[in-house]
Design an enzyme around this catalytic site. Sequence first.
Site, mmCIF file in Angstrom:
data_model
loop_
_atom_site.group_PDB
_atom_site.id
_atom_site.type_symbol
_atom_site.label_atom_id
_atom_site.label_comp_id
_atom_site.label_asym_id
_atom_site.label_seq_id
_atom_site.Cartn_x
_atom_site.Cartn_y
_atom_site.Cartn_z
ATOM 1 N N ARG A 173 -46.539 26.409 68.361
ATOM 2 C CA ARG A 173 -46.457 27.820 68.709
ATOM 3 C C ARG A 173 -47.227 28.610 67.648
ATOM 4 N NH1 ARG A 173 -41.206 25.621 69.244
ATOM 5 N NH2 ARG A 173 -40.396 25.697 71.385
ATOM 6 N N LYS A 198 -38.019 26.912 67.266
ATOM 7 C CA LYS A 198 -36.912 27.728 67.773
ATOM 8 C C LYS A 198 -35.582 27.126 67.348
ATOM 9 C CE LYS A 198 -39.126 29.770 71.830
ATOM 10 N NZ LYS A 198 -39.063 29.925 73.302
ATOM 11 N N HIS A 266 -50.911 30.898 73.515
ATOM 12 C CA HIS A 266 -49.847 30.004 73.975
ATOM 13 C C HIS A 266 -50.361 29.043 75.042
ATOM 14 C CE1 HIS A 266 -45.643 28.947 73.810
ATOM 15 N NE2 HIS A 266 -45.566 28.957 75.128
ATOM 16 N N ARG A 269 -51.155 25.688 73.672
ATOM 17 C CA ARG A 269 -49.992 24.787 73.557
ATOM 18 C C ARG A 269 -49.728 24.116 74.906
ATOM 19 N NH1 ARG A 269 -44.761 23.846 71.179
ATOM 20 N NH2 ARG A 269 -43.045 24.365 72.592
ATOM 21 N N HIS A 292 -39.208 20.823 72.406
ATOM 22 C CA HIS A 292 -38.361 21.329 73.486
ATOM 23 C C HIS A 292 -36.952 20.755 73.341
ATOM 24 C CE1 HIS A 292 -41.946 22.189 76.394
ATOM 25 N NE2 HIS A 292 -41.723 23.181 75.561
ATOM 26 N N TYR A 301 -44.578 20.553 83.039
ATOM 27 C CA TYR A 301 -45.970 20.122 82.960
ATOM 28 C C TYR A 301 -46.281 19.052 83.996
ATOM 29 C CZ TYR A 301 -45.800 22.648 78.589
ATOM 30 O OH TYR A 301 -45.644 23.638 77.653
#
Length: 323
Positions: A173, A198, A266, A269, A292, A301
């Site tokens: 990110r 995150k 982004h 990514r 994730h 994806y």
Amino acid sequence: MSNRTMNDAAPFLMSPEIRDAFADWLRHLGSERRLSPKTLTAYGRDARQFLAFLATRRDGPPALADLRDLTPADLRAFLSERRQQEAGNRTLMRQLAGLRSFARFLERTGRGEAAAFTTVRGPRISRTLPKPLPVDAARTVTDAEARAGEEKPQWVLVRDAAVLSLLYGCGLRVSEALSIARKDAPVGGRDDVTVIGKGNKMRTVPVLPQVSQAVSDYLALCPYPLAPDEPMFRGAKGGPLSPRIVQFAMQTLRGALGLPENATPHALRHSFATHLLGRGGDLRAIQELLGHASLSTTQGYTKVDAARLMAAYDAAHPRAQRS
């Protein structure tokens, strides 16, 4: 009651037992669940809004017994009021998720059940699939020579190329790339980099030689002294580089290369993940590389790759051609 009024009134509309449970819940989310400060702020605000809403319906601060006696109709009325205040579906889903978390915490800590939170279904959210760049375009935007005609110092162009290389080459990110300290720079034979994503979750990702070289080129040209513990990417005046500058660099590249509006930092990514998947990358491994928390996020994806595959099939397969 307006959104602002609900926020202002909420601290004064909690009974002592609710106030204690509320504080314990937030501490639990921060220390044990390790949620990000932004998520904690949002969950706390959402719960206060709901408690203020209950207070107006019950003419006083709600108690734990009031939460146990909640009905699905009470929750639907709250969501309806929030929608009238122009809260979107994503906001309503987050609020419902926060309230369910609070209810589960009450049950686990022996403060009683609040079953109504689990029976109400939130609004549906249409998920936008990732839009990766073509491979050649992704490679080009990570090359400083793509902006050779701009009237900017060479070190700035090389810096931007290094940041974009980390996004596409490592799947980082923007915030993760810009937080890398000078001492952790993937140069001098170091072939990985550790970032905090995150929820303050740490992960280590491999770094390609081309990406290491891009970072090394930037460090060699950067005119500012870089302390070991400070972010290595610097702005034009020497302060930490702003994400907005990275976004502006991509905006410039979009115009120069004729890329679509969805070619954002982004998107690099997304491109990292999609291109890996298209070359046979393992979905679980890609999940780890991206950081994730849920495999379902990464599975988005696969839909992108399937869509591209079907488009190629329709365009090329003889049986798909219409006469």
